[in-house]
Design a protein around this motif. Structure first.
Motif, short mmCIF file in Angstrom:
data_model
loop_
_atom_site.label_atom_id
_atom_site.label_comp_id
_atom_site.label_asym_id
_atom_site.label_seq_id
_atom_site.Cartn_x
_atom_site.Cartn_y
_atom_site.Cartn_z
N ALA A 1 -5.66 -8.00 4.10
CA ALA A 1 -4.31 -7.43 4.09
C ALA A 1 -3.55 -7.83 5.35
N GLU A 2 -2.27 -8.06 5.19
CA GLU A 2 -1.38 -8.35 6.32
C GLU A 2 -0.67 -7.05 6.70
N LYS A 3 -0.79 -6.67 7.98
CA LYS A 3 -0.25 -5.38 8.44
C LYS A 3 1.07 -5.58 9.17
N ASP B 1 4.53 2.01 9.06
CA ASP B 1 3.70 0.82 8.89
C ASP B 1 3.36 0.66 7.42
N HIS C 1 4.76 -8.05 13.10
CA HIS C 1 3.59 -8.51 12.35
C HIS C 1 2.53 -8.87 13.39
N HIS C 2 1.34 -8.31 13.27
CA HIS C 2 0.29 -8.48 14.29
C HIS C 2 0.84 -8.13 15.68
N ILE D 1 4.49 -3.39 11.12
CA ILE D 1 5.05 -2.18 11.71
C ILE D 1 6.56 -2.35 11.71
N ASN E 1 0.80 -1.23 0.00
CA ASN E 1 0.00 0.00 0.00
C ASN E 1 0.83 1.28 0.00
N GLU F 1 1.11 -2.37 4.53
CA GLU F 1 0.28 -3.56 4.37
C GLU F 1 0.68 -4.29 3.09
N THR G 1 -0.80 -7.28 0.38
CA THR G 1 -2.02 -7.96 -0.04
C THR G 1 -1.69 -9.00 -1.11
#
Length: 195
Positions: free
Chosen positions: A153-155, A79, A123-124, A157, A60, A81, A83
């Protein structure tokens, strides 16, 4: 009426009969050979389609972090994301990291700025790894397993911390570090199916 008798007339007659017999034999043979190729036939075709899957890893942001005036002791967070925008499940996603250092101030005398910046990758909100930029440089790290097509989507940081080692780090003033991250997705394993 005059009759002329040609010598060897019987021989000519025999030759004609032999030639006629041979011609009939060849005709019969050709009919037999030709007859073996005469049969009923029917043909059907089946159309088969192979539509290849699409691998499409999305992100993103074009740039996760752009910062100025980064000094020892600073921590900056970004951060992003990822996809799976394709039609194929991904077996894994790997992070490739490289950087270029532009030494604009004092000579660094071989002191790599990448040794002074720690990357914390989450991650998470769970830490996947914590390494210096120099440890990441050229060493791929898996950041995702089993990324299915069409999933959410995988978020992630990312925190960058410039280590204040309590020593003189003036030789880094004015330097620029260009960090390049590449995300590589690998397809799922092949599978067999019956149609």
């Amino acid at each position: 009426m005059t009759n002329f008798k040609v010598a060897g007339g019987n021989a000519v007659h025999i030759k004609k009969e032999i030639v006629s017999s041979l011609i009939l034999a060849f005709l019969g043979l050709s009919l037999i050979v030709g007859g073996t190729n005469a049969y009923f036939s029917d043909t059907k075709e089946a159309a088969n389609t192979f539509e290849l899957g699409l691998m499409n890893l999305g992100i993103n942001k074009e740039s996760i972090i752009q910062l100025d005036d980064f000094i020892p002791g600073d921590t900056v967070q970004g951060d992003f994301e990822l996809t799976n925008d394709g039609s194929v499940d991904m077996q894994e996603v790997v992070l490739h990291s490289s950087y270029e250092l532009i030494d604009k101030g004092q000579n660094n005398n071989g002191d790599d700025l990448g040794n002074h910046i720690i990357v914390e990758f989450l991650h998470h909100e769970s830490v996947l790894f914590e390494k210096t930029l120099s440890e990441l440089n050229g060493n791929p790290i898996k950041i995702l397993n089993a990324f299915t097509a069409g999933s959410k989507a995988e978020k992630f940081i990312v925190r960058f911390h410039f280590i204040d080692n309590g020593e003189n780090q003036n030789h880094f003033q004015g330097d620029i570090l260009n960090l390049k991250w590449g995300f590589e997705a690998a397809q799922r394993d092949g599978k067999s199916s019956n149609q």
